[in-house]
Design a protein around this motif. Structure first.
Motif, PDB file in Angstrom:
ATOM      1  N   TYR A  53     -53.192  25.859  81.251  1.00 52.03           N
ATOM      2  CA  TYR A  53     -53.176  24.629  81.377  1.00 52.03           C
ATOM      3  C   TYR A  53     -53.748  24.261  80.038  1.00 52.03           C
ATOM      4  CZ  TYR A  53     -54.327  20.126  83.232  1.00 52.03           C
ATOM      5  OH  TYR A  53     -55.121  18.281  83.440  1.00 52.03           O
ATOM      6  N   SER A  54     -52.593  23.420  79.565  1.00 53.48           N
ATOM      7  CA  SER A  54     -52.901  22.622  77.744  1.00 53.48           C
ATOM      8  C   SER A  54     -53.171  21.405  78.529  1.00 53.48           C
ATOM      9  CB  SER A  54     -52.995  23.210  76.903  1.00 53.48           C
ATOM     10  OG  SER A  54     -51.075  23.712  76.798  1.00 53.48           O
ATOM     11  N   VAL A  55     -54.102  20.298  77.134  1.00 51.73           N
ATOM     12  CA  VAL A  55     -53.671  19.245  77.153  1.00 51.73           C
ATOM     13  C   VAL A  55     -53.411  19.059  75.451  1.00 51.73           C
ATOM     14  CG1 VAL A  55     -54.613  16.658  76.691  1.00 51.73           C
ATOM     15  CG2 VAL A  55     -55.015  18.286  78.837  1.00 51.73           C
ATOM     16  N   TRP A  56     -52.310  17.857  75.621  1.00 53.06           N
ATOM     17  CA  TRP A  56     -51.726  17.774  73.717  1.00 53.06           C
ATOM     18  C   TRP A  56     -52.242  16.079  73.536  1.00 53.06           C
ATOM     19  CZ3 TRP A  56     -50.849  21.527  70.388  1.00 53.06           C
ATOM     20  CH2 TRP A  56     -51.221  22.711  71.589  1.00 53.06           C
ATOM     21  N   ASN A  57     -52.114  15.311  72.613  1.00 52.51           N
ATOM     22  CA  ASN A  57     -52.270  14.423  72.228  1.00 52.51           C
ATOM     23  C   ASN A  57     -50.392  13.801  72.106  1.00 52.51           C
ATOM     24  OD1 ASN A  57     -54.864  14.232  71.536  1.00 52.51           O
ATOM     25  ND2 ASN A  57     -53.963  14.379  69.060  1.00 52.51           N
ATOM     26  N   GLU A  58     -49.270  14.175  71.939  1.00 50.47           N
ATOM     27  CA  GLU A  58     -48.530  14.745  71.411  1.00 50.47           C
ATOM     28  C   GLU A  58     -47.390  15.712  72.183  1.00 50.47           C
ATOM     29  OE1 GLU A  58     -48.121  10.595  71.144  1.00 50.47           O
ATOM     30  OE2 GLU A  58     -49.348  10.233  70.601  1.00 50.47           O
ATOM     31  N   GLU A  59     -45.762  15.138  72.426  1.00 48.48           N
ATOM     32  CA  GLU A  59     -44.893  15.730  72.307  1.00 48.48           C
ATOM     33  C   GLU A  59     -44.672  16.430  71.453  1.00 48.48           C
ATOM     34  OE1 GLU A  59     -41.827  15.578  75.116  1.00 48.48           O
ATOM     35  OE2 GLU A  59     -42.973  14.026  76.151  1.00 48.48           O
ATOM     36  N   THR A  60     -45.239  15.788  69.636  1.00 43.93           N
ATOM     37  CA  THR A  60     -44.367  16.394  68.480  1.00 43.93           C
ATOM     38  C   THR A  60     -45.706  17.520  67.947  1.00 43.93           C
ATOM     39  OG1 THR A  60     -45.444  14.695  68.061  1.00 43.93           O
ATOM     40  CG2 THR A  60     -43.332  14.513  67.873  1.00 43.93           C
ATOM     41  N   ASP A  61     -47.434  17.052  69.044  1.00 47.25           N
ATOM     42  CA  ASP A  61     -48.139  17.779  67.967  1.00 47.25           C
ATOM     43  C   ASP A  61     -47.703  19.829  68.995  1.00 47.25           C
ATOM     44  OD1 ASP A  61     -49.913  16.423  67.443  1.00 47.25           O
ATOM     45  OD2 ASP A  61     -50.442  15.983  69.590  1.00 47.25           O
ATOM     46  N   LEU A  62     -47.223  19.643  70.051  1.00 51.09           N
ATOM     47  CA  LEU A  62     -47.014  20.833  71.463  1.00 51.09           C
ATOM     48  C   LEU A  62     -45.671  21.651  69.857  1.00 51.09           C
ATOM     49  CD1 LEU A  62     -46.844  22.559  73.662  1.00 51.09           C
ATOM     50  CD2 LEU A  62     -45.622  20.874  74.956  1.00 51.09           C
ATOM     51  N   GLU A  63     -44.827  20.653  70.074  1.00 51.87           N
ATOM     52  CA  GLU A  63     -43.649  20.928  69.892  1.00 51.87           C
ATOM     53  C   GLU A  63     -44.261  22.124  67.957  1.00 51.87           C
ATOM     54  OE1 GLU A  63     -41.140  21.954  69.849  1.00 51.87           O
ATOM     55  OE2 GLU A  63     -41.147  21.575  71.510  1.00 51.87           O
ATOM     56  N   ASN A  64     -44.853  20.782  67.265  1.00 58.57           N
ATOM     57  CA  ASN A  64     -45.761  22.006  65.931  1.00 58.57           C
ATOM     58  C   ASN A  64     -46.473  23.580  66.576  1.00 58.57           C
ATOM     59  OD1 ASN A  64     -44.519  19.637  64.410  1.00 58.57           O
ATOM     60  ND2 ASN A  64     -46.363  18.506  64.624  1.00 58.57           N
ATOM     61  N   TYR A  65     -46.712  23.044  67.295  1.00 53.88           N
ATOM     62  CA  TYR A  65     -47.608  24.486  67.496  1.00 53.88           C
ATOM     63  C   TYR A  65     -46.530  25.959  68.040  1.00 53.88           C
ATOM     64  CZ  TYR A  65     -49.356  27.709  70.368  1.00 53.88           C
ATOM     65  OH  TYR A  65     -50.311  29.407  71.132  1.00 53.88           O
ATOM     66  N   ARG A  66     -45.500  24.937  69.069  1.00 51.34           N
ATOM     67  CA  ARG A  66     -44.094  26.033  68.990  1.00 51.34           C
ATOM     68  C   ARG A  66     -43.381  26.159  68.195  1.00 51.34           C
ATOM     69  NH1 ARG A  66     -40.236  23.970  73.354  1.00 51.34           N
ATOM     70  NH2 ARG A  66     -40.188  26.255  73.612  1.00 51.34           N
ATOM     71  N   GLN A  67     -43.553  25.757  66.844  1.00 52.04           N
ATOM     72  CA  GLN A  67     -42.438  26.071  65.533  1.00 52.04           C
ATOM     73  C   GLN A  67     -43.197  27.407  65.240  1.00 52.04           C
ATOM     74  OE1 GLN A  67     -40.051  25.746  65.700  1.00 52.04           O
ATOM     75  NE2 GLN A  67     -39.551  24.994  67.442  1.00 52.04           N
ATOM     76  N   SER A  68     -44.895  26.883  65.200  1.00 56.45           N
ATOM     77  CA  SER A  68     -45.871  27.655  63.795  1.00 56.45           C
ATOM     78  C   SER A  68     -45.663  29.001  64.058  1.00 56.45           C
ATOM     79  CB  SER A  68     -47.292  27.375  64.386  1.00 56.45           C
ATOM     80  OG  SER A  68     -47.784  27.626  65.916  1.00 56.45           O
ATOM     81  N   GLU A  69     -46.098  29.573  63.622  1.00 58.02           N
ATOM     82  CA  GLU A  69     -46.771  31.211  62.453  1.00 58.02           C
ATOM     83  C   GLU A  69     -47.414  31.955  63.651  1.00 58.02           C
ATOM     84  OE1 GLU A  69     -44.581  33.773  60.939  1.00 58.02           O
ATOM     85  OE2 GLU A  69     -43.908  31.598  60.500  1.00 58.02           O
ATOM     86  N   LEU A  70     -49.070  31.171  64.438  1.00 53.10           N
ATOM     87  CA  LEU A  70     -49.931  31.321  65.048  1.00 53.10           C
ATOM     88  C   LEU A  70     -48.326  31.711  66.842  1.00 53.10           C
ATOM     89  CD1 LEU A  70     -52.553  31.012  66.880  1.00 53.10           C
ATOM     90  CD2 LEU A  70     -52.522  28.999  66.688  1.00 53.10           C
ATOM     91  N   PHE A  71     -48.358  30.387  66.994  1.00 53.55           N
ATOM     92  CA  PHE A  71     -47.158  30.625  68.179  1.00 53.55           C
ATOM     93  C   PHE A  71     -46.553  32.162  68.248  1.00 53.55           C
ATOM     94  CE2 PHE A  71     -43.365  30.117  71.180  1.00 53.55           C
ATOM     95  CZ  PHE A  71     -44.101  29.600  72.013  1.00 53.55           C
ATOM     96  N   LYS A  72     -45.090  31.599  67.322  1.00 50.10           N
ATOM     97  CA  LYS A  72     -44.695  33.375  66.750  1.00 50.10           C
ATOM     98  C   LYS A  72     -45.082  34.546  67.222  1.00 50.10           C
ATOM     99  CE  LYS A  72     -41.132  30.374  64.413  1.00 50.10           C
ATOM    100  NZ  LYS A  72     -41.090  30.251  63.013  1.00 50.10           N
ATOM    101  N   SER A  73     -46.507  34.399  66.479  1.00 49.64           N
ATOM    102  CA  SER A  73     -47.494  35.566  67.330  1.00 49.64           C
ATOM    103  C   SER A  73     -47.300  36.020  68.193  1.00 49.64           C
ATOM    104  CB  SER A  73     -48.482  35.572  66.021  1.00 49.64           C
ATOM    105  OG  SER A  73     -49.520  37.059  65.991  1.00 49.64           O
ATOM    106  N   VAL A  74     -48.628  34.868  68.666  1.00 48.29           N
ATOM    107  CA  VAL A  74     -48.744  35.304  70.185  1.00 48.29           C
ATOM    108  C   VAL A  74     -47.300  35.205  71.608  1.00 48.29           C
ATOM    109  CG1 VAL A  74     -49.888  33.590  72.238  1.00 48.29           C
ATOM    110  CG2 VAL A  74     -50.871  33.356  70.259  1.00 48.29           C
ATOM    111  N   TRP A  75     -46.984  35.038  71.005  1.00 47.60           N
ATOM    112  CA  TRP A  75     -44.981  34.747  71.813  1.00 47.60           C
ATOM    113  C   TRP A  75     -44.557  36.452  72.003  1.00 47.60           C
ATOM    114  CZ3 TRP A  75     -44.940  32.429  75.698  1.00 47.60           C
ATOM    115  CH2 TRP A  75     -44.297  32.317  77.210  1.00 47.60           C
ATOM    116  N   ALA A  76     -44.318  36.579  70.309  1.00 43.77           N
ATOM    117  CA  ALA A  76     -44.134  38.187  70.494  1.00 43.77           C
ATOM    118  C   ALA A  76     -44.939  39.355  71.050  1.00 43.77           C
ATOM    119  CB  ALA A  76     -44.532  38.516  68.754  1.00 43.77           C
ATOM    120  N   ASN A  77     -46.792  39.107  70.605  1.00 44.06           N
ATOM    121  CA  ASN A  77     -47.383  39.688  71.741  1.00 44.06           C
ATOM    122  C   ASN A  77     -47.351  40.143  72.723  1.00 44.06           C
ATOM    123  OD1 ASN A  77     -49.007  41.518  69.170  1.00 44.06           O
ATOM    124  ND2 ASN A  77     -48.711  39.548  68.100  1.00 44.06           N
ATOM    125  N   THR A  78     -46.885  38.469  73.738  1.00 45.60           N
ATOM    126  CA  THR A  78     -46.822  38.872  74.954  1.00 45.60           C
ATOM    127  C   THR A  78     -45.919  38.913  75.891  1.00 45.60           C
ATOM    128  OG1 THR A  78     -48.354  37.021  75.118  1.00 45.60           O
ATOM    129  CG2 THR A  78     -47.622  36.213  77.009  1.00 45.60           C
TER     130      THR A  78
END
Length: 98
Positions: A53-78
């Motif tokens: 459950y996460s709270v984001w300022n804008e949908e673009t913030d979530l999209e930026n996260y989903r395109q980030s290396e952090l998300f790619k790494s988290v998702w690859a490991n999960t």
């Protein structure tokens, strides 16, 4: 501001690995630009099902996260630990009662 809820179902034997990995990335996710809040929940009846459950300022913030290396790494490991397709919802909070 909006809320993102993600439901994940894991292989039973992979749950400890998932939880250990979550401990290593939770602060990075929580402090990603635009993220204001992050919680992890576990279903009481089906202990292999988890929700973020996460709270984001804008949908673009979530999209930026989903395109980030952090998300790619988290998702690859999960992702290899899932036993079912994850589900996600983006919702607007209409009311909150203290």
């Amino acid at each position: 501001m909006f809320i993102r809820i993600v439901k994940m179902s894991f292989q039973e034997d992979k749950i400890p690995v998932f939880l250990e990995h979550f401990q290593t990335v939770k602060e990075k996710i929580r402090h990603y630009p635009g993220n204001n809040f992050l919680e992890l929940y576990r279903d009481k009846q089906q202990p292999n099902i988890f929700f973020t459950y996460s709270v984001w300022n804008e949908e673009t913030d979530l999209e930026n996260y989903r395109q980030s290396e952090l998300f790619k790494s988290v998702w690859a490991n999960t992702k290899p630990f899932f036993n079912d397709k994850p589900q996600a919802w983006s919702v607007d909070k209409l009311e909150s009662l203290p």
